[in-house]
Design an enzyme around this catalytic site. Sequence first.
Site, PDB file in Angstrom:
ATOM      1  N   PHE A  80       0.839  -1.269  -0.099  1.00 42.88           N
ATOM      2  CA  PHE A  80      -0.134  -0.046   0.076  1.00 42.88           C
ATOM      3  C   PHE A  80       0.985   1.340   0.202  1.00 42.88           C
ATOM      4  CE2 PHE A  80      -2.454  -3.161   2.754  1.00 42.88           C
ATOM      5  CZ  PHE A  80      -3.695  -3.094   1.804  1.00 42.88           C
ATOM      6  N   SER A 124      -4.775   1.636  -9.483  1.00 37.50           N
ATOM      7  CA  SER A 124      -5.854   2.318  -9.302  1.00 37.50           C
ATOM      8  C   SER A 124      -6.475   2.320 -10.673  1.00 37.50           C
ATOM      9  CB  SER A 124      -5.196   3.836  -9.222  1.00 37.50           C
ATOM     10  OG  SER A 124      -6.248   4.845  -9.457  1.00 37.50           O
ATOM     11  N   TYR A 149       1.521  11.130 -10.536  1.00 36.43           N
ATOM     12  CA  TYR A 149       0.934  10.136  -9.439  1.00 36.43           C
ATOM     13  C   TYR A 149       0.256   8.935 -10.294  1.00 36.43           C
ATOM     14  CZ  TYR A 149      -2.439   7.292  -6.727  1.00 36.43           C
ATOM     15  OH  TYR A 149      -3.103   6.314  -6.287  1.00 36.43           O
ATOM     16  N   LYS A 153       1.778   4.517 -11.062  1.00 32.59           N
ATOM     17  CA  LYS A 153       0.772   3.399 -10.923  1.00 32.59           C
ATOM     18  C   LYS A 153       1.086   2.513 -12.260  1.00 32.59           C
ATOM     19  CE  LYS A 153      -0.985   4.082  -6.840  1.00 32.59           C
ATOM     20  NZ  LYS A 153      -0.242   3.263  -5.816  1.00 32.59           N
ATOM     21  N   ASP A 295      -9.773  16.133 -14.603  1.00 32.60           N
ATOM     22  CA  ASP A 295     -10.995  15.242 -14.249  1.00 32.60           C
ATOM     23  C   ASP A 295     -11.423  14.835 -15.340  1.00 32.60           C
ATOM     24  OD1 ASP A 295     -10.922  15.377 -11.618  1.00 32.60           O
ATOM     25  OD2 ASP A 295     -12.478  16.807 -11.024  1.00 32.60           O
TER      26      ASP A 295
HETATM   27  P1  NAD Z   1      -2.405   6.551   2.790  1.00 35.85           P
HETATM   28  O1  NAD Z   1      -1.883   7.558   2.494  1.00 35.85           O
HETATM   29  O2  NAD Z   1      -3.686   6.586   3.788  1.00 35.85           O
HETATM   30  O3  NAD Z   1      -1.733   4.969   3.200  1.00 35.85           O
HETATM   31  C1  NAD Z   1      -0.475   5.258   2.622  1.00 35.85           C
HETATM   32  C2  NAD Z   1       0.432   4.894   3.647  1.00 35.85           C
HETATM   33  O4  NAD Z   1       1.982   4.606   3.176  1.00 35.85           O
HETATM   34  C3  NAD Z   1       0.740   5.892   4.735  1.00 35.85           C
HETATM   35  O5  NAD Z   1       0.451   5.307   5.981  1.00 35.85           O
HETATM   36  C4  NAD Z   1       2.205   6.335   4.584  1.00 35.85           C
HETATM   37  O6  NAD Z   1       2.480   6.877   5.895  1.00 35.85           O
HETATM   38  C5  NAD Z   1       2.861   5.170   4.004  1.00 35.85           C
HETATM   39  N1  NAD Z   1       3.950   5.531   3.290  1.00 35.85           N
HETATM   40  C6  NAD Z   1       3.938   6.281   2.166  1.00 35.85           C
HETATM   41  N2  NAD Z   1       5.451   6.145   1.730  1.00 35.85           N
HETATM   42  C7  NAD Z   1       5.946   5.434   2.436  1.00 35.85           C
HETATM   43  C8  NAD Z   1       7.382   4.922   2.288  1.00 35.85           C
HETATM   44  N3  NAD Z   1       8.182   5.475   1.342  1.00 35.85           N
HETATM   45  N4  NAD Z   1       7.730   3.979   3.284  1.00 35.85           N
HETATM   46  C9  NAD Z   1       6.725   3.556   4.072  1.00 35.85           C
HETATM   47  N5  NAD Z   1       5.548   3.942   4.351  1.00 35.85           N
HETATM   48  C10 NAD Z   1       5.181   4.883   3.401  1.00 35.85           C
HETATM   49  O7  NAD Z   1      -3.230   6.103   1.346  1.00 35.85           O
HETATM   50  P2  NAD Z   1      -4.544   4.894   1.126  1.00 35.85           P
HETATM   51  O8  NAD Z   1      -5.602   5.757   0.849  1.00 35.85           O
HETATM   52  O9  NAD Z   1      -4.593   4.012   2.368  1.00 35.85           O
HETATM   53  O10 NAD Z   1      -3.856   4.395  -0.081  1.00 35.85           O
HETATM   54  C11 NAD Z   1      -3.184   3.345  -0.251  1.00 35.85           C
HETATM   55  C12 NAD Z   1      -2.394   2.798  -1.365  1.00 35.85           C
HETATM   56  O11 NAD Z   1      -3.709   2.480  -2.375  1.00 35.85           O
HETATM   57  C13 NAD Z   1      -1.554   3.901  -2.216  1.00 35.85           C
HETATM   58  O12 NAD Z   1      -0.670   3.176  -2.836  1.00 35.85           O
HETATM   59  C14 NAD Z   1      -2.752   4.517  -2.968  1.00 35.85           C
HETATM   60  O13 NAD Z   1      -1.869   5.188  -4.192  1.00 35.85           O
HETATM   61  C15 NAD Z   1      -3.430   3.439  -3.584  1.00 35.85           C
HETATM   62  N6  NAD Z   1      -4.956   3.980  -3.984  1.00 35.85           N
HETATM   63  C16 NAD Z   1      -5.562   4.813  -3.186  1.00 35.85           C
HETATM   64  C17 NAD Z   1      -6.904   4.914  -3.627  1.00 35.85           C
HETATM   65  C18 NAD Z   1      -7.614   6.270  -2.646  1.00 35.85           C
HETATM   66  O14 NAD Z   1      -8.555   6.900  -3.257  1.00 35.85           O
HETATM   67  N7  NAD Z   1      -7.344   6.220  -1.549  1.00 35.85           N
HETATM   68  C19 NAD Z   1      -7.129   4.717  -4.932  1.00 35.85           C
HETATM   69  C20 NAD Z   1      -6.364   3.955  -5.544  1.00 35.85           C
HETATM   70  C21 NAD Z   1      -5.277   3.666  -5.166  1.00 35.85           C
HETATM   71  C1  WQD Z   2     -14.802  12.499  -7.169  1.00 35.32           C
HETATM   72  C2  WQD Z   2     -15.501  13.426  -7.783  1.00 35.32           C
HETATM   73  C3  WQD Z   2     -14.654  15.367  -8.751  1.00 35.32           C
HETATM   74  C4  WQD Z   2     -13.808  16.980  -4.718  1.00 35.32           C
HETATM   75  C5  WQD Z   2      -8.866  10.344  -7.297  1.00 35.32           C
HETATM   76  C6  WQD Z   2      -7.526   9.972  -7.749  1.00 35.32           C
HETATM   77  C7  WQD Z   2      -7.540   8.205  -7.995  1.00 35.32           C
HETATM   78  C8  WQD Z   2      -7.863   7.890  -6.826  1.00 35.32           C
HETATM   79  C9  WQD Z   2      -8.968   8.360  -5.858  1.00 35.32           C
HETATM   80  C10 WQD Z   2      -6.038   7.573  -5.434  1.00 35.32           C
HETATM   81  C11 WQD Z   2     -14.849  13.967  -9.216  1.00 35.32           C
HETATM   82  C12 WQD Z   2     -15.655  15.549  -7.641  1.00 35.32           C
HETATM   83  C13 WQD Z   2     -14.144  15.961  -5.733  1.00 35.32           C
HETATM   84  C14 WQD Z   2     -14.451  18.209  -4.421  1.00 35.32           C
HETATM   85  C15 WQD Z   2     -15.906  17.744  -6.300  1.00 35.32           C
HETATM   86  N1  WQD Z   2      -6.769   8.069  -6.033  1.00 35.32           N
HETATM   87  N2  WQD Z   2     -15.092  16.440  -6.516  1.00 35.32           N
HETATM   88  N3  WQD Z   2     -15.658  18.398  -5.148  1.00 35.32           N
HETATM   89  O1  WQD Z   2     -10.690  12.377  -8.799  1.00 35.32           O
HETATM   90  O2  WQD Z   2     -12.330  10.077  -9.192  1.00 35.32           O
HETATM   91  O3  WQD Z   2      -9.993  10.133  -7.864  1.00 35.32           O
HETATM   92  O4  WQD Z   2      -9.058   9.712  -6.105  1.00 35.32           O
HETATM   93  O5  WQD Z   2      -5.197   7.187  -4.979  1.00 35.32           O
HETATM   94  O6  WQD Z   2      -6.311   8.279  -8.656  1.00 35.32           O
HETATM   95  O7  WQD Z   2      -7.624  10.733  -9.095  1.00 35.32           O
HETATM   96  O8  WQD Z   2     -11.687  11.202  -6.585  1.00 35.32           O
HETATM   97  O9  WQD Z   2     -12.797  12.097  -4.723  1.00 35.32           O
HETATM   98  O10 WQD Z   2     -11.134  13.540  -5.920  1.00 35.32           O
HETATM   99  O11 WQD Z   2     -13.371  13.148  -6.858  1.00 35.32           O
HETATM  100  O12 WQD Z   2     -16.941  17.944  -7.060  1.00 35.32           O
HETATM  101  O13 WQD Z   2     -14.183  18.768  -3.443  1.00 35.32           O
HETATM  102  O14 WQD Z   2     -15.718  14.298  -7.061  1.00 35.32           O
HETATM  103  O15 WQD Z   2     -14.659  16.235  -9.669  1.00 35.32           O
HETATM  104  O16 WQD Z   2     -16.147  13.914 -10.122  1.00 35.32           O
HETATM  105  P1  WQD Z   2     -11.169  11.023  -8.256  1.00 35.32           P
HETATM  106  P2  WQD Z   2     -12.325  12.535  -5.936  1.00 35.32           P
END
Ligand code: NAD
Ligand code: WQD
Length: 337
Positions: A80, A124, A149, A153, A295
């Site tokens: 993660f 993602s 970002y 991925k 977006d």
């Molecule tokens: P998060 O930031 O809550 O968790 C990521 C964790 O990684 C954090 O606790 C941070 O301290 C740790 N971290 C970052 N860099 C590090 C490093 N170099 N060494 C050790 N620890 C490190 O994020 P999340 O929402 O739980 O996301 C987890 C994963 O899922 C991420 O890779 C993120 O890109 C991916 N992801 C998240 C979403 C989302 O919307 N939340 C969507 C798609 C993919």
């Molecule tokens: C959702 C919808 C915005 C905020 C992003 C990253 C993706 C993944 C998840 C992870 C969109 C709208 C948002 C606000 C709004 N990331 N919006 N007002 O953009 O789908 O995805 O997070 O690690 O890689 O791109 O998620 O929650 O930002 O937006 O109107 O204040 O809500 O335009 O339609 P998104 P989001």
Amino acid sequence: MRVLLTGGTGFIGSHTAVVLLEGGHDVFICDNLCNSQVSTLDAIEAICGRRPVFFEKDIRDKAAMRSILADNGIEAVVHFAGLKAVGESCAKPLEYYDNNVAGTVSLLQAMQDAGCRSMIFSSSSTVYGTPQKLPLTEDHPVGGVTNPYGRTKLVIESILSDLCAADKNFCAVCLRYFNPIGAHASGLIGENPNGIPNNLLPYVARVAAGLLKEVNVFGNDYPTPDGTGVRDYIHVMDLARGHVLALEYALKHPGWEAINLGTGQGYSVLEIIAAFEKACGKKIAYRIAPRRAGDIAANWADPSKALKLLGWKAELGLEEMCASAWNFQQMLQKKSN
Ligand code: NAD
Ligand code: WQD
């Protein structure tokens, strides 16, 4: 299973730790705490009565990772750890490539040295770029990503694919998450970003709590039913469960797979606001703002591959997602009072 979660004190990692511990697995967490707190471990223990073994380490510290993996007989890594703010990645691309890409390469080298050959990677739906057709299936072309970002991925998925081609015993499952939201039912863990949230749900939750004035709805002129952006929101507990099934799959199936984790159902920004209003019993103020750069109009998953390979499908609906997010927000308020 003896499983190492990198980034395991973060939002998705902490929920996955709970599901793994409840399933009887041994959980080890490595996190540098750059975006999470060590107190999350207490919350995990309070929920399931077991505590993960914790290492405050950076995944780029290869020697440390090598000994964590070897000394604890780790069978698989759920990776993660990473930086995830889209806007920040445009301002600081090198930090993102260093942390996410170089960090993953270093971690994979440590795994190779320690003889650990299974990784579940947090990818993602952003890898699909602008959808050519919906719902998104895993064979939809990837690329056309608009920010560093998202490119980290894509690059990491390719690195894992190259590694699996070279080492027939390596298993890599890239889970392409759609939009994870919600929290554990206890309200003890959830998503609590630093500063003003970038993502919709934590922003809406803070408006509901009176901490922010109104939601800025980024655009109402998209080609969607109500003009606002449509996304496939998925409950973090469903997502967490998907990781356990992916681990079981990976340990039996060497090779590379990409699998969508989404519900298959899209909701608009206005539908999310309405659902949250229902969950919290209050009106949520919003205003229509300009579109946000980068977006897309809409995306949602075809989750049938996850069902076929993992036997996974999302079980929790939008009502549960909003109710649990609101419960978590209220618990935060109680703690800060
Ligand atoms: P998060 O930031 O809550 O968790 C990521 C964790 O990684 C954090 O606790 C941070 O301290 C740790 N971290 C970052 N860099 C590090 C490093 N170099 N060494 C050790 N620890 C490190 O994020 P999340 O929402 O739980 O996301 C987890 C994963 O899922 C991420 O890779 C993120 O890109 C991916 N992801 C998240 C979403 C989302 O919307 N939340 C969507 C798609 C993919
Ligand atoms: C959702 C919808 C915005 C905020 C992003 C990253 C993706 C993944 C998840 C992870 C969109 C709208 C948002 C606000 C709004 N990331 N919006 N007002 O953009 O789908 O995805 O997070 O690690 O890689 O791109 O998620 O929650 O930002 O937006 O109107 O204040 O809500 O335009 O339609 P998104 P989001």
